[in-house]
Structure formats: structure tokens, C-alpha cells
Design an enzyme around this catalytic site. Structure first.
Site, PDB file in Angstrom:
ATOM      1  N   GLU A   1       8.245  -2.885  26.500  1.00  0.00           N
ATOM      2  CA  GLU A   1       9.683  -2.616  26.372  1.00  0.00           C
ATOM      3  C   GLU A   1      10.501  -3.731  27.025  1.00  0.00           C
ATOM      4  OE1 GLU A   1      12.767   0.456  28.413  1.00  0.00           O
ATOM      5  OE2 GLU A   1      10.718   1.205  28.089  1.00  0.00           O
TER       6      GLU A   1
ATOM      7  N   HIS B   1       5.032  -7.788  33.467  1.00  0.00           N
ATOM      8  CA  HIS B   1       4.903  -6.852  34.598  1.00  0.00           C
ATOM      9  C   HIS B   1       3.590  -6.097  34.513  1.00  0.00           C
ATOM     10  CE1 HIS B   1       7.136  -4.873  31.344  1.00  0.00           C
ATOM     11  NE2 HIS B   1       6.540  -3.748  31.699  1.00  0.00           N
TER      12      HIS B   1
HETATM   13  P1  AMP Z   1       6.873  -1.559  29.472  1.00  0.00           P
HETATM   14  O1  AMP Z   1       6.896  -0.535  28.384  1.00  0.00           O
HETATM   15  O2  AMP Z   1       5.481  -1.936  29.884  1.00  0.00           O
HETATM   16  O3  AMP Z   1       7.719  -2.761  29.128  1.00  0.00           O
HETATM   17  O4  AMP Z   1       7.483  -0.854  30.766  1.00  0.00           O
HETATM   18  C1  AMP Z   1       8.788  -1.077  31.224  1.00  0.00           C
HETATM   19  C2  AMP Z   1       8.982  -0.176  32.416  1.00  0.00           C
HETATM   20  O5  AMP Z   1      10.136  -0.597  33.107  1.00  0.00           O
HETATM   21  C3  AMP Z   1       9.173   1.310  32.063  1.00  0.00           C
HETATM   22  O6  AMP Z   1       8.159   2.075  32.712  1.00  0.00           O
HETATM   23  C4  AMP Z   1      10.567   1.622  32.613  1.00  0.00           C
HETATM   24  O7  AMP Z   1      10.676   2.923  33.164  1.00  0.00           O
HETATM   25  C5  AMP Z   1      10.731   0.544  33.678  1.00  0.00           C
HETATM   26  N1  AMP Z   1      12.114   0.197  34.003  1.00  0.00           N
HETATM   27  C6  AMP Z   1      13.119  -0.056  33.143  1.00  0.00           C
HETATM   28  N2  AMP Z   1      14.249  -0.375  33.813  1.00  0.00           N
HETATM   29  C7  AMP Z   1      13.944  -0.318  35.132  1.00  0.00           C
HETATM   30  C8  AMP Z   1      14.683  -0.532  36.342  1.00  0.00           C
HETATM   31  N3  AMP Z   1      15.986  -0.897  36.334  1.00  0.00           N
HETATM   32  N4  AMP Z   1      14.051  -0.367  37.529  1.00  0.00           N
HETATM   33  C9  AMP Z   1      12.744  -0.001  37.568  1.00  0.00           C
HETATM   34  N5  AMP Z   1      11.992   0.198  36.452  1.00  0.00           N
HETATM   35  C10 AMP Z   1      12.588   0.053  35.258  1.00  0.00           C
END
Ligand code: AMP
Ligand code: ZN
Length: 121
Positions: A91, A96
Site C-alpha cells: 500500500e 517497510h
Molecule cells: P503495506 O500494505 O505493506 O504497504 O502496509 C502499509 C502499512 O502502513 C499498513 O499496515 C498501515 O496500517 C500502515 N500505515 C499507514 N499509514 C500509517 C501511519 N501514518 N503511521 C503508521 N502506520 C501507517
């Protein structure tokens, strides 16, 4: 560049940061799968596993051991899973590593309460 995690690195967006050094930042996921769900990000922008420098990749792996120990010590999960998404699974397009504790009895507390437990001595 309009990148959410670069903004977190630059302190333009607040985060529950539980560890940082010259190369990485570790903060609690805002929408956690479980208590202590942590993201480890490089302090330099890389999109995904194809893009990231080996030096940063190794630093993230090194720090993952520290975070696993911290979460084990503070939250006593029954297991911990490490996940890194790419392509349509990803996402946020800033590399990360997810560190996701697992609890046999799933408890779900507020992120700010978990943060206090992790950072207090
Ligand atoms: P991914 O699908 O691997 O890209 O995961 C992105 C992650 O980022 C998700 O688990 C979201 O809940 C997390 N996320 C999005 N915005 C934030 C934020 N401002 N602070 C902390 N985590 C976030
Ligand atoms: Zn970025």
C-alpha cells in the site's frame, strides 16, 4: 516527493517511534493487526525489495532482531511474524518491514497504550 513514510522520517507526520538510528526508524503501525505491530523503514527513500540498497536492507534485518527482542520482553507474544509486501500487495510505496506479534488469546489495545508499555523502562 509526496511519500507518507518520508514525511514520518522528516517528523512532518507524528508517529509512535519506538527505536531509531542513523539508518532506520521503527514505529507502531497505526492500524495494527495485533498489539505491538511495528514497521521498520529506511531513513532514505526506497520503493521496495527491487529498489533498496543492500546496506539499508542489512541494517533493517539487523534492527529487526532488536525489535523482536523488545516486543518479546515488553508484550510477551506467543509468536512473531516478519512480512514485507511488494507490488499490488504494497500500500505504502516506501520500503517497510512489518514485525507482527501473534497472541494465542488475541488482545487489542490502543496503539498509544501499547506505545507507553514499550517505551517505559
Ligand atoms: P503495506 O500494505 O505493506 O504497504 O502496509 C502499509 C502499512 O502502513 C499498513 O499496515 C498501515 O496500517 C500502515 N500505515 C499507514 N499509514 C500509517 C501511519 N501514518 N503511521 C503508521 N502506520 C501507517
Ligand atoms: Zn519515502
Amino acid at each position: 516527493m509526496d511519500c507518507l513514510f518520508c514525511k514520518i522520517n522528516n517528523n512532518e507526520i507524528p508517529s509512535y517511534t519506538i527505536y531509531e538510528d542513523e539508518f532506520v526508524r521503527c514505529f507502531l503501525d497505526i492500524n495494527p493487526i495485533s498489539d505491538g505491530h511495528t514497521l521498520i523503514i529506511p531513513k532514505k527513500h526506497f520503493t521496495d525489495i527491487n529498489d533498496i540498497d543492500l546496506k539499508y536492507l542489512c541494517k533493517i534485518q539487523e534492527v529487526s532482531k532488536r525489535i523482536v527482542k523488545l516486543l518479546n520482553d515488553k508484550l510477551k507474544p506467543d509468536g512473531i511474524k516478519l512480512v514485507q509486501n511488494n507490488g499490488v500487495l504494497q500500500e505504502v510505496k516506501h520500503y517497510h518491514l512489518h514485525v507482527i506479534p501473534h497472541y494465542n488469546k488475541n488482545k487489542k489495545n490502543k496503539v498509544e497504550d501499547i506505545y507507553k508499555i514499550i517505551v517505559k523502562n
